[in-house]
Enzyme design. Structure first.
Site: not given
Ligand code: NAD
Ligand code: GLY
Length: 362
Positions: A122, A144, A186, A242, A253
């Site tokens: 966890r 992320k 990026e 964000r 994507h």
């Protein structure tokens, strides 16, 4: 601009962490000792990066109880199945919940290691040591983490912040040119989102960047991390601004998933995606022709594609775009531009014009 170690901060209250940027940092045991609270450390890398840099990291980690897991290389391995190799090693070696994972590699290794750290017992600590430009300017910062699903990119994941990010810019000297270009996509993104001065600097310095000039690379990395850290500090969980960091990504994507993971590099898809976002913004009357030309020219100079592949039909493209994490209540949201450095997230766009745009590329 010098080669001394720079330290930026990602300000997230008691979960704040530093980003170290410099050369010869992989062996810096002082950094590891400052940020690794455990005895047990699992270094996760892949078959390409480990032969180049693992020994240096292991030498910096002397004194810790270190195990390693070496993954196959490639976006197609960024999956739940590969993740299991990390969990198996952790369990076989009896790592407890106080352990630390170290990600040594590009964004694929970083995203998977971070997600393994988020899930194992966890949640355990992890450290990012990004070795591609893309990972140094983007994926290692901001927490992320995750893996791909056959039906959607990065669809399984968690927010989990690292203890620190260690960017050794010298590692970029072994990076292939195609991967360097993917990282520059990026970097350009930050200029387009809200840093027009940086965009101009990139127009002036793109040739040096492509030649891997160390000081130019170092400045581009620092400025990109600074820009990203500000956005993450303001909106860690992407409830608002964000999402701007996804400029070019909804188109990108769709390209990555549509072509099959690993065919187009993530940065290449983002490069073409940003050109599409600029062209669409112009179609909506939000951006003028001159600015769109500057965007496309810079992306082209970075060695990146400026159009999507023709292999994906318009219908397929629209279906793929609909599987996006920015979709809210069934409504697609896009990051578009009202000029260079003036990006916005919006669902207020003409979907007929979007279809027209996609047909123009076919
Ligand atoms: P990658 O991890 O596949 O690395 C690219 C290639 O370079 C690989 O073959 C790798 O083994 C090799 N490599 C790595 N470092 C090297 C070095 N120093 N010298 C020689 N070869 C080296 O790809 P990437 O572009 O680093 O990352 C792409 C991934 O990052 C995608 O999965 C994308 O979704 C993810 N991403 C995540 C975030 C985030 O916020 N978490 C942001 C952007 C991208
Ligand atoms: N690369 C997108 C983000 O970190 O939010």
């Amino acid at each position: 601009m010098s080669e001394e170690t720079r330290i930026l901060s990602v300000d997230l209250g008691d979960r704040s962490y530093p980003i170290y940027i410099g050369v010869d940092l992989l062996e810096r045991s002082d950094i590891y000792k400052n940020h690794i609270a455990s005895k047990q450390v699992l270094v996760v890398s892949n078959v390409t990066v480990a032969p180049l840099y693992l020994d240096k990291v292991l030498s910096g980690l002397s004194g810790f109880q270190v195990e390693t897991v070496i993954l196959p290389d490639g976006e197609e391995y960024k999956s739940i199945n590969t993740l299991d190799d990390i969990f198996t090693t952790l369990l076989e070696k009896r790592f407890d919940r106080g352990c630390t994972l170290v990600a040594l590699g590009g964004g694929v290794v970083g995203d998977m290691t971070g997600f393994a750290a988020a899930c194992y017992q966890r949640g355990v600590d992890f450290v990012q040591i990004p070795t591609t430009l893309l990972a140094q300017v983007d994926s290692s910062v901001g927490g992320k983490t995750g893996v791909n699903h056959a039906l959607g990119k990065n669809m399984i994941g968690a927010f989990h912040q690292p203890q620190c990010v260690i960017i050794d810019t010298a590692t970029l000297q072994t990076l292939e040119d195609r991967q360097l270009s993917a990282g520059i996509a990026e970097v350009i993104k930050y200029g387009l989102i809200n840093d027009p001065e940086f965009f101009e600097w990139l127009e002036d310095n793109m040739d040096h960047l492509m030649e891997k000039d160390p000081l130019t690379l170092s400045y581009a990395i620092e400025r990109s991390c600074f820009d990203k850290a500000e956005v993450v500090a303001a909106d860690e969980r992407e409830s608002g601004m964000r999402a701007l960091l996804n400029l070019g990504h909804t188109f990108g994507h769709a390209i990555e998933t549509g072509m099959g993971y690993g065919q187009w590099l993530h940065g290449e898809a983002v490069g073409a995606g940003m050109c599409m976002a600029a062209s669409y913004s112009k179609k909506l009357g939000w951006m003028d022709q001159l600015e769109v030309k500057r965007v496309i020219t810079l992306i082209k100079r970075a060695g990146l594609p400026i159009c999507p592949p023709e292999d994906i039909s318009v219908k397929q493209f629209l279906d793929l775009m609909a599987v996006d994490k920015k979709v809210k209540d069934g409504q697609l949201r896009l990051v578009l531009m009202k000029g260079i450095g003036k990006s916005l997230v919006t669902s207020e766009f003409d979907s007929k014009a979007l279809e027209e745009l996609l047909y123009e590329y076919h």
